[in-house]
Scaffold this motif. Structure first.
Motif, PDB file in Angstrom:
ATOM      1  N   ASP A  49     -89.578  27.474  20.551  1.00  0.00           N
ATOM      2  CA  ASP A  49     -90.703  28.082  19.824  1.00  0.00           C
ATOM      3  C   ASP A  49     -91.240  29.353  20.478  1.00  0.00           C
ATOM      4  O   ASP A  49     -92.427  29.485  20.742  1.00  0.00           O
ATOM      5  CB  ASP A  49     -91.816  27.044  19.637  1.00  0.00           C
ATOM      6  CG  ASP A  49     -91.371  25.926  18.722  1.00  0.00           C
ATOM      7  OD1 ASP A  49     -91.446  26.084  17.501  1.00  0.00           O
ATOM      8  OD2 ASP A  49     -90.886  24.881  19.248  1.00  0.00           O
ATOM      9  N   HIS A  82     -91.236  32.239  19.011  1.00  0.00           N
ATOM     10  CA  HIS A  82     -91.963  32.959  17.940  1.00  0.00           C
ATOM     11  C   HIS A  82     -92.135  34.436  18.278  1.00  0.00           C
ATOM     12  O   HIS A  82     -93.236  34.985  18.165  1.00  0.00           O
ATOM     13  CB  HIS A  82     -93.321  32.303  17.661  1.00  0.00           C
ATOM     14  CG  HIS A  82     -93.220  31.020  16.916  1.00  0.00           C
ATOM     15  ND1 HIS A  82     -93.273  30.937  15.548  1.00  0.00           N
ATOM     16  CD2 HIS A  82     -93.007  29.744  17.354  1.00  0.00           C
ATOM     17  CE1 HIS A  82     -93.127  29.678  15.162  1.00  0.00           C
ATOM     18  NE2 HIS A  82     -92.961  28.933  16.245  1.00  0.00           N
ATOM     19  N   ASP A 108     -87.037  28.405  16.362  1.00  0.00           N
ATOM     20  CA  ASP A 108     -88.164  29.306  16.156  1.00  0.00           C
ATOM     21  C   ASP A 108     -88.129  30.371  17.253  1.00  0.00           C
ATOM     22  O   ASP A 108     -89.079  30.565  18.009  1.00  0.00           O
ATOM     23  CB  ASP A 108     -89.512  28.569  16.115  1.00  0.00           C
ATOM     24  CG  ASP A 108     -89.782  27.941  14.753  1.00  0.00           C
ATOM     25  OD1 ASP A 108     -88.933  28.100  13.852  1.00  0.00           O
ATOM     26  OD2 ASP A 108     -90.822  27.290  14.585  1.00  0.00           O
ATOM     27  N   HIS A 113     -84.362  20.972  15.910  1.00  0.00           N
ATOM     28  CA  HIS A 113     -85.668  21.546  15.556  1.00  0.00           C
ATOM     29  C   HIS A 113     -86.207  20.768  14.364  1.00  0.00           C
ATOM     30  O   HIS A 113     -86.005  21.137  13.220  1.00  0.00           O
ATOM     31  CB  HIS A 113     -85.508  23.031  15.214  1.00  0.00           C
ATOM     32  CG  HIS A 113     -86.804  23.775  15.115  1.00  0.00           C
ATOM     33  ND1 HIS A 113     -87.336  24.490  16.157  1.00  0.00           N
ATOM     34  CD2 HIS A 113     -87.690  23.910  14.097  1.00  0.00           C
ATOM     35  CE1 HIS A 113     -88.479  25.030  15.795  1.00  0.00           C
ATOM     36  NE2 HIS A 113     -88.716  24.700  14.542  1.00  0.00           N
ATOM     37  N   HIS A 117     -90.182  22.788  17.510  1.00  0.00           N
ATOM     38  CA  HIS A 117     -90.940  22.630  16.266  1.00  0.00           C
ATOM     39  C   HIS A 117     -92.413  22.438  16.571  1.00  0.00           C
ATOM     40  O   HIS A 117     -93.243  23.091  15.993  1.00  0.00           O
ATOM     41  CB  HIS A 117     -90.435  21.467  15.408  1.00  0.00           C
ATOM     42  CG  HIS A 117     -90.830  21.581  13.954  1.00  0.00           C
ATOM     43  ND1 HIS A 117     -90.887  22.787  13.298  1.00  0.00           N
ATOM     44  CD2 HIS A 117     -91.190  20.650  13.027  1.00  0.00           C
ATOM     45  CE1 HIS A 117     -91.255  22.588  12.027  1.00  0.00           C
ATOM     46  NE2 HIS A 117     -91.452  21.305  11.852  1.00  0.00           N
ATOM     47  N   HIS A 167     -95.681  22.611  19.114  1.00  0.00           N
ATOM     48  CA  HIS A 167     -95.990  23.622  20.128  1.00  0.00           C
ATOM     49  C   HIS A 167     -96.629  23.078  21.387  1.00  0.00           C
ATOM     50  O   HIS A 167     -96.846  23.808  22.354  1.00  0.00           O
ATOM     51  CB  HIS A 167     -96.848  24.730  19.495  1.00  0.00           C
ATOM     52  CG  HIS A 167     -96.079  25.540  18.488  1.00  0.00           C
ATOM     53  ND1 HIS A 167     -96.623  26.564  17.761  1.00  0.00           N
ATOM     54  CD2 HIS A 167     -94.764  25.468  18.109  1.00  0.00           C
ATOM     55  CE1 HIS A 167     -95.697  27.095  16.977  1.00  0.00           C
ATOM     56  NE2 HIS A 167     -94.573  26.434  17.157  1.00  0.00           N
TER      57      HIS A 167
HETATM   58 MN   LIG Z   1     -92.540  26.749  15.859  1.00  0.00          MN
END
Ligand SMILES: [Mn+2]
Length: 402
Positions: free
Chosen positions: A8, A10, A48, A192, A233, A235
């Protein structure tokens, strides 16, 4: 064998309209530093990777820099797509990149991709599973019901008769069941998904995609063949069901619901089959994301004494009873990255005003929406249906659309 697990990232994410790219570069440099110190034999990146399916040029450049630096350290890197990534864009060049030690599974193509590593105890199989939805799995596992009976040749007849795949749990089990996993060896899965353990739910944060109704849940028991499941997935760093099924969590706090979380990277060590140690190395951000509360004079005094920490991303709740002129302007002189300002006093109860938000975003809102938000802020009360009608008439008379 020591492996490092992150997820993650991002990259390119904006929080309350603040660009986080500098903070992301800083934290990725820290992860590189930890990699140099820990000398893992592989890096697991559990989806992600980007925040958007069409990332900005700056986001692509940052990931390119990170992956180049990471693979240059010599250990293989394994990366899957998450629900925020575009599977096909993330897969670009994946066969070429695999030759340089970067293994990417972006698109699910019907088989669970496997890369074998070796250590003194034998094989360690790394399985890469991109973010899965039932619709992505169905074409590979269900006998098509739409094909005509008299189709020439034996094309559809070759597909095995399989139970229908309606849920995420069924989709994942179908994929794992066909992977012919040797449970005598050590097996690691990158995935994920939203994982639950019976009735036990993992802890969620506001920066994640909302899970509604439980349809996207995968039960931890689906992962029984794996010694370690490197999840992305959710956080918040957390294990679910057993220590070996783990969310690494995002490397930065991406919402104020995470203000009290300690972000980290996960380091796992595999001994001979059945022996697993899971540890964390904390991550320290360039700017923290935190919440403070009090009267404005007090908060300004504290902020001036804090020095650099006042540049953190901050949610301020003012408790003053009196009206304050230009509270945002005054607070921003000290707290330069003030993200959200709200008030909590006897007059207003609690009313929130988003300090961020671009002019373009506000322009995109209708006059009625803007007025309703303003009214709510002033009076801590929603407009009544009657008031809405009056305002709509006024907007119309003024020549605009409500
Ligand atoms: Mn995420």
């Amino acid at each position: 064998m020591k492996l490092l697990h992150i997820a993650d990232l991002h990259i390119g994410k904006r929080i309350n309209e603040f660009n986080m790219l500098e903070d992301q570069k800083y934290i990725l440099e820290q992860i590189l530093g930890i990699t140099v110190e820990e000398k893992p034999e592989g890096i697991l990146i559990a989806g992600d990777v980007y925040d958007k399916s069409q990332p900005t040029v700056e986001a692509v450049e940052l990931l390119d820099w990170f992956l180049t630096a990471l693979t240059a350290l010599g250990q293989p890197v394994f990366m899957i797509s998450g629900n925020h990534d575009s599977p096909r864009r993330l897969s670009f060049g994946s066969r070429l990149l695999a030759k340089n030690g970067l293994h990417i599974a972006g698109v699910f193509d019907g088989v669970l991709q496997k890369v074998e590593l070796q250590d003194e105890y034998g094989a360690v199989n790394i399985y890469l599973l991109p973010f899965l939805k039932p619709a992505m799995v169905r074409p590979f596992f269900e006998k098509s019901r739409d094909l005509p009976e008299d189709l020439p040749g034996d094309l559809p007849g070759d597909l095995p008769e399989a139970p229908p795949i309606n849920s995420y749990d069924e989709a994942l089990r179908a994929v794992v069941a066909t992977a012919a996993i040797d449970e005598g060896e050590r097996n690691i899965l990158l995935a994920h998904q939203f994982v639950v353990n019976g009735s036990q739910q993992p802890q969620q944060s506001d920066s994640e995609t909302l899970s509604v109704g439980g349809l996207d849940h995968v039960d931890a028991s689906a992962f029984d063949p794996f010694d370690y499941v490197a999840l992305g997935h959710l956080h918040r760093p957390q294990s679910i069901g057993r220590p070996g099924i783990r969310y690494a969590g995002s490397p930065l706090k991406y919402s104020f619901s995470e203000a009290r979380h300690q972000k980290s990277v996960t380091i796992l060590e595999l001994g001979p089959k059945g022996q697993l140690t899971v540890n964390q190395r904390p991550l320290v951000p360039l700017r923290d994301l935190r919440e403070i509360k009090g009267p404005i004079a007090e908060l300004l005094r504290i902020g001036r004494e804090e020095g650099a920490a006042a540049a953190d991303y901050i949610h301020i709740t003012l408790t003053d009873e009196a009206e304050i002129y230009d509270a945002i302007g005054r607070l921003r002189e000290v707290y330069t990255n003030l993200m959200i300002l709200d008030f909590e006093n006897s007059r207003r109860g609690q009313a929130a005003f988003l300090a961020g938000g671009s002019a373009a975003e506000r322009l995109a809102q209708s006059p009625m929406d803007l007025f309703a938000a303003f009214y709510c802020l002033q009076n801590n009360n929603q407009l009544t249906a009657e008031q809405v009608q009056v305002m709509e008439r006024i907007f119309e008379e003024a020549g605009g659309e409500a």
